[in-house]
Design a protein around this motif. Structure first.
Motif, PDB file in Angstrom:
ATOM      1  N   ALA A  35      29.933  10.217 -39.158  1.00  0.00           N
ATOM      2  CA  ALA A  35      30.551   9.940 -37.147  1.00  0.00           C
ATOM      3  C   ALA A  35      29.664   9.034 -36.947  1.00  0.00           C
ATOM      4  O   ALA A  35      30.657   8.223 -36.218  1.00  0.00           O
ATOM      5  CB  ALA A  35      30.533  11.460 -36.814  1.00  0.00           C
ATOM      6  N   GLU A  36      28.191   8.961 -36.941  1.00  0.00           N
ATOM      7  CA  GLU A  36      27.784   7.520 -36.566  1.00  0.00           C
ATOM      8  C   GLU A  36      27.911   6.283 -37.122  1.00  0.00           C
ATOM      9  O   GLU A  36      28.483   5.145 -36.404  1.00  0.00           O
ATOM     10  CB  GLU A  36      26.047   8.178 -36.884  1.00  0.00           C
ATOM     11  N   VAL A  37      28.136   6.483 -38.414  1.00  0.00           N
ATOM     12  CA  VAL A  37      28.360   5.285 -38.738  1.00  0.00           C
ATOM     13  C   VAL A  37      30.024   4.622 -38.669  1.00  0.00           C
ATOM     14  O   VAL A  37      30.520   3.348 -38.590  1.00  0.00           O
ATOM     15  CB  VAL A  37      28.397   5.199 -40.761  1.00  0.00           C
ATOM     16  N   LEU A  38      30.714   5.520 -38.616  1.00  0.00           N
ATOM     17  CA  LEU A  38      32.022   4.917 -38.522  1.00  0.00           C
ATOM     18  C   LEU A  38      31.745   4.735 -36.228  1.00  0.00           C
ATOM     19  O   LEU A  38      33.080   4.468 -36.367  1.00  0.00           O
ATOM     20  CB  LEU A  38      33.015   6.430 -38.600  1.00  0.00           C
ATOM     21  N   GLU A  39      31.495   5.290 -35.913  1.00  0.00           N
ATOM     22  CA  GLU A  39      30.823   5.210 -34.040  1.00  0.00           C
ATOM     23  C   GLU A  39      32.106   6.542 -33.891  1.00  0.00           C
ATOM     24  O   GLU A  39      33.011   5.101 -33.016  1.00  0.00           O
ATOM     25  CB  GLU A  39      31.394   3.482 -33.457  1.00  0.00           C
ATOM     26  N   LEU A  40      32.411   6.816 -34.052  1.00  0.00           N
ATOM     27  CA  LEU A  40      33.662   8.821 -33.704  1.00  0.00           C
ATOM     28  C   LEU A  40      33.089   8.483 -32.742  1.00  0.00           C
ATOM     29  O   LEU A  40      31.972   9.556 -32.277  1.00  0.00           O
ATOM     30  CB  LEU A  40      33.610   9.646 -34.981  1.00  0.00           C
ATOM     31  N   LYS A  41      33.954   8.335 -31.375  1.00  0.00           N
ATOM     32  CA  LYS A  41      33.707   8.596 -30.333  1.00  0.00           C
ATOM     33  C   LYS A  41      34.776   9.296 -29.490  1.00  0.00           C
ATOM     34  O   LYS A  41      36.075   8.776 -29.228  1.00  0.00           O
ATOM     35  CB  LYS A  41      33.028   8.058 -28.765  1.00  0.00           C
ATOM     36  N   ALA A  42      34.434  10.306 -28.354  1.00  0.00           N
ATOM     37  CA  ALA A  42      35.698  10.213 -27.346  1.00  0.00           C
ATOM     38  C   ALA A  42      35.210   9.987 -26.156  1.00  0.00           C
ATOM     39  O   ALA A  42      34.618  10.300 -25.724  1.00  0.00           O
ATOM     40  CB  ALA A  42      35.560  11.784 -27.577  1.00  0.00           C
ATOM     41  N   ASP A  43      36.390   9.501 -24.898  1.00  0.00           N
ATOM     42  CA  ASP A  43      35.390   9.816 -23.714  1.00  0.00           C
ATOM     43  C   ASP A  43      36.215  11.105 -23.532  1.00  0.00           C
ATOM     44  O   ASP A  43      37.175  11.499 -22.531  1.00  0.00           O
ATOM     45  CB  ASP A  43      36.759   9.248 -23.196  1.00  0.00           C
ATOM     46  N   PRO A  44      35.100  12.000 -22.243  1.00  0.00           N
ATOM     47  CA  PRO A  44      35.212  13.205 -21.715  1.00  0.00           C
ATOM     48  C   PRO A  44      36.132  12.982 -20.225  1.00  0.00           C
ATOM     49  O   PRO A  44      36.512  13.719 -20.139  1.00  0.00           O
ATOM     50  CB  PRO A  44      34.086  13.881 -22.160  1.00  0.00           C
ATOM     51  N   ALA A  45      36.165  11.092 -20.037  1.00  0.00           N
ATOM     52  CA  ALA A  45      36.442  11.645 -18.687  1.00  0.00           C
ATOM     53  C   ALA A  45      38.108  10.997 -18.693  1.00  0.00           C
ATOM     54  O   ALA A  45      38.286  11.241 -17.492  1.00  0.00           O
ATOM     55  CB  ALA A  45      35.304  10.493 -18.065  1.00  0.00           C
ATOM     56  N   ARG A  46      39.087  10.814 -19.481  1.00  0.00           N
ATOM     57  CA  ARG A  46      40.303  10.749 -19.321  1.00  0.00           C
ATOM     58  C   ARG A  46      41.157  11.520 -19.735  1.00  0.00           C
ATOM     59  O   ARG A  46      40.227  13.074 -19.812  1.00  0.00           O
ATOM     60  CB  ARG A  46      40.876   9.967 -20.290  1.00  0.00           C
ATOM     61  N   MET A  47      41.777  11.454 -19.209  1.00  0.00           N
ATOM     62  CA  MET A  47      42.553  13.237 -19.152  1.00  0.00           C
ATOM     63  C   MET A  47      42.703  13.592 -20.853  1.00  0.00           C
ATOM     64  O   MET A  47      43.058  12.942 -21.869  1.00  0.00           O
ATOM     65  CB  MET A  47      44.258  12.620 -18.756  1.00  0.00           C
ATOM     66  N   ALA A  48      43.403  14.754 -20.901  1.00  0.00           N
ATOM     67  CA  ALA A  48      43.309  15.450 -22.050  1.00  0.00           C
ATOM     68  C   ALA A  48      44.324  15.169 -22.999  1.00  0.00           C
ATOM     69  O   ALA A  48      45.336  15.073 -22.541  1.00  0.00           O
ATOM     70  CB  ALA A  48      43.387  16.835 -22.374  1.00  0.00           C
ATOM     71  N   LYS A  49      44.768  15.036 -24.101  1.00  0.00           N
ATOM     72  CA  LYS A  49      45.311  14.956 -25.847  1.00  0.00           C
ATOM     73  C   LYS A  49      44.545  15.315 -26.879  1.00  0.00           C
ATOM     74  O   LYS A  49      43.733  15.354 -26.557  1.00  0.00           O
ATOM     75  CB  LYS A  49      45.461  13.363 -25.446  1.00  0.00           C
ATOM     76  N   GLY A  50      45.519  16.392 -27.808  1.00  0.00           N
ATOM     77  CA  GLY A  50      45.292  16.786 -28.668  1.00  0.00           C
ATOM     78  C   GLY A  50      46.452  17.754 -29.310  1.00  0.00           C
ATOM     79  O   GLY A  50      47.568  16.718 -28.834  1.00  0.00           O
ATOM     80  N   LEU A  51      46.063  18.378 -30.184  1.00  0.00           N
ATOM     81  CA  LEU A  51      47.053  18.306 -31.148  1.00  0.00           C
ATOM     82  C   LEU A  51      46.979  20.068 -30.646  1.00  0.00           C
ATOM     83  O   LEU A  51      46.066  21.535 -30.813  1.00  0.00           O
ATOM     84  CB  LEU A  51      46.931  17.949 -32.388  1.00  0.00           C
ATOM     85  N   VAL A  52      48.890  21.368 -30.528  1.00  0.00           N
ATOM     86  CA  VAL A  52      48.345  22.835 -31.095  1.00  0.00           C
ATOM     87  C   VAL A  52      48.430  22.635 -32.613  1.00  0.00           C
ATOM     88  O   VAL A  52      48.825  22.625 -32.865  1.00  0.00           O
ATOM     89  CB  VAL A  52      49.832  23.103 -31.100  1.00  0.00           C
ATOM     90  N   ILE A  53      47.397  24.071 -33.350  1.00  0.00           N
ATOM     91  CA  ILE A  53      47.436  24.362 -34.402  1.00  0.00           C
ATOM     92  C   ILE A  53      47.928  25.443 -34.524  1.00  0.00           C
ATOM     93  O   ILE A  53      48.453  25.525 -35.380  1.00  0.00           O
ATOM     94  CB  ILE A  53      45.364  24.824 -34.497  1.00  0.00           C
ATOM     95  N   GLU A  54      48.233  26.677 -33.271  1.00  0.00           N
ATOM     96  CA  GLU A  54      49.159  27.678 -34.120  1.00  0.00           C
ATOM     97  C   GLU A  54      49.481  28.062 -32.506  1.00  0.00           C
ATOM     98  O   GLU A  54      48.733  27.782 -31.121  1.00  0.00           O
ATOM     99  CB  GLU A  54      48.676  28.594 -34.560  1.00  0.00           C
ATOM    100  N   ALA A  55      50.527  29.227 -32.058  1.00  0.00           N
ATOM    101  CA  ALA A  55      51.585  29.391 -31.144  1.00  0.00           C
ATOM    102  C   ALA A  55      51.878  30.694 -31.834  1.00  0.00           C
ATOM    103  O   ALA A  55      52.264  30.694 -33.259  1.00  0.00           O
ATOM    104  CB  ALA A  55      52.487  28.743 -30.938  1.00  0.00           C
ATOM    105  N   LYS A  56      51.897  31.446 -30.403  1.00  0.00           N
ATOM    106  CA  LYS A  56      52.397  32.209 -30.815  1.00  0.00           C
ATOM    107  C   LYS A  56      52.404  33.225 -29.517  1.00  0.00           C
ATOM    108  O   LYS A  56      52.513  32.539 -28.083  1.00  0.00           O
ATOM    109  CB  LYS A  56      51.634  33.511 -31.304  1.00  0.00           C
ATOM    110  N   LEU A  57      53.201  34.076 -29.236  1.00  0.00           N
ATOM    111  CA  LEU A  57      54.179  34.807 -28.365  1.00  0.00           C
ATOM    112  C   LEU A  57      53.041  36.250 -28.197  1.00  0.00           C
ATOM    113  O   LEU A  57      53.219  36.944 -29.038  1.00  0.00           O
ATOM    114  CB  LEU A  57      55.761  35.614 -28.521  1.00  0.00           C
TER     115      LEU A  57
END
Length: 170
Positions: A35-57
Motif C-alpha cells: 500500500a505504501e509503495v503503490l501510494e494507495l490513498k483515499a480522500d475521506p473529505a469527499r462524498m462516499a463511493k463504494g460497492l455493495v458486497i451483499e444485500a438482503k431483506l
C-alpha cells in the motif's frame, strides 16, 4: 499455505497458517508495504463511493445492504443512489453490530434506509441532493425496463470476449 502478491512487477510470497497462527504479522507487513509503495490513498473529505458486497431483506429493518466504502466518508442522512434505487441513509451498522454515525474509506457497514434490495456489486454513490438521486434512479430504471423489453440480444463470441476483458481489467 503460501500467499502470493503480484502487483506492479513485484511478487511477494508469505508463508501463512491459520491453524498454527504463523505468518500473519508478515502478511500484514507485506500488505502495508504494498500500500505504501503503490501510494494507495483515499480522500475521506469527499462524498462516499463504494460497492455493495451483499444485500438482503430483513423482516424488522427492511432492505439492508452491506457496503464497502472505497473512498470518501459515508454519513447518516446522506442521499444515495445504488442500482435502480435512491434514498437516504437512516442508519449505519458496523461489523460488530454497533451503530455508527459515519464510515470512512475501507470500512464495511450495513446501510439501512434503502427502498429495495440492490444487487451485489452495484455501485453505491452519495449525491448532494435527494431529488438528484431520485432522478438518477428513475433514469436507470427506465433504461433497465427498455433493455428488458428489447428482449435477449444475439451475442457473438467476439462481443462476449470483449465484455469479459472489459470487466476483468476495470
Amino acid at each position: 499455505v503460501g500467499v502470493v502478491f503480484k502487483r506492479a512487477g513485484y511478487t511477494f510470497i508469505v508463508e501463512v497458517s491459520g491453524k498454527q497462527r504463523t505468518g500473519l504479522d508478515q502478511l500484514l507487513e507485506m500488505i502495508l508495504l504494498q500500500a505504501e509503495v503503490l501510494e494507495l490513498k483515499a480522500d475521506p473529505a469527499r462524498m462516499a463511493k463504494g460497492l455493495v458486497i451483499e444485500a438482503k431483506l430483513d423482516r424488522g429493518r427492511g432492505p439492508i445492504a452491506t457496503v464497502l466504502v472505497q473512498g470518501g466518508t459515508l454519513h447518516v442522512g446522506d442521499a444515495f443512489v445504488v442500482g435502480n434505487f435512491s434514498g437516504r441513509v437512516r442508519a449505519l451498522i458496523t461489523d460488530t453490530g454497533s451503530k455508527a454515525t459515519e464510515a470512512g474509506p475501507s470500512v464495511p457497514v450495513e446501510v439501512i434506509g434503502l427502498p429495495g434490495v440492490p444487487s451485489a456489486g452495484d455501485l453505491f454513490t452519495i449525491v448532494n441532493d435527494e431529488r438528484v438521486a431520485r432522478e438518477i434512479a428513475q433514469e436507470r430504471a427506465m433504461k433497465q425496463r427498455a433493455a428488458d423489453l428489447a428482449g435477449p440480444a444475439k451475442v457473438s463470441l467476439d462481443a462476449l470476449f470483449a465484455k469479459i476483458k472489459a470487466v476483468s481489467y476495470t
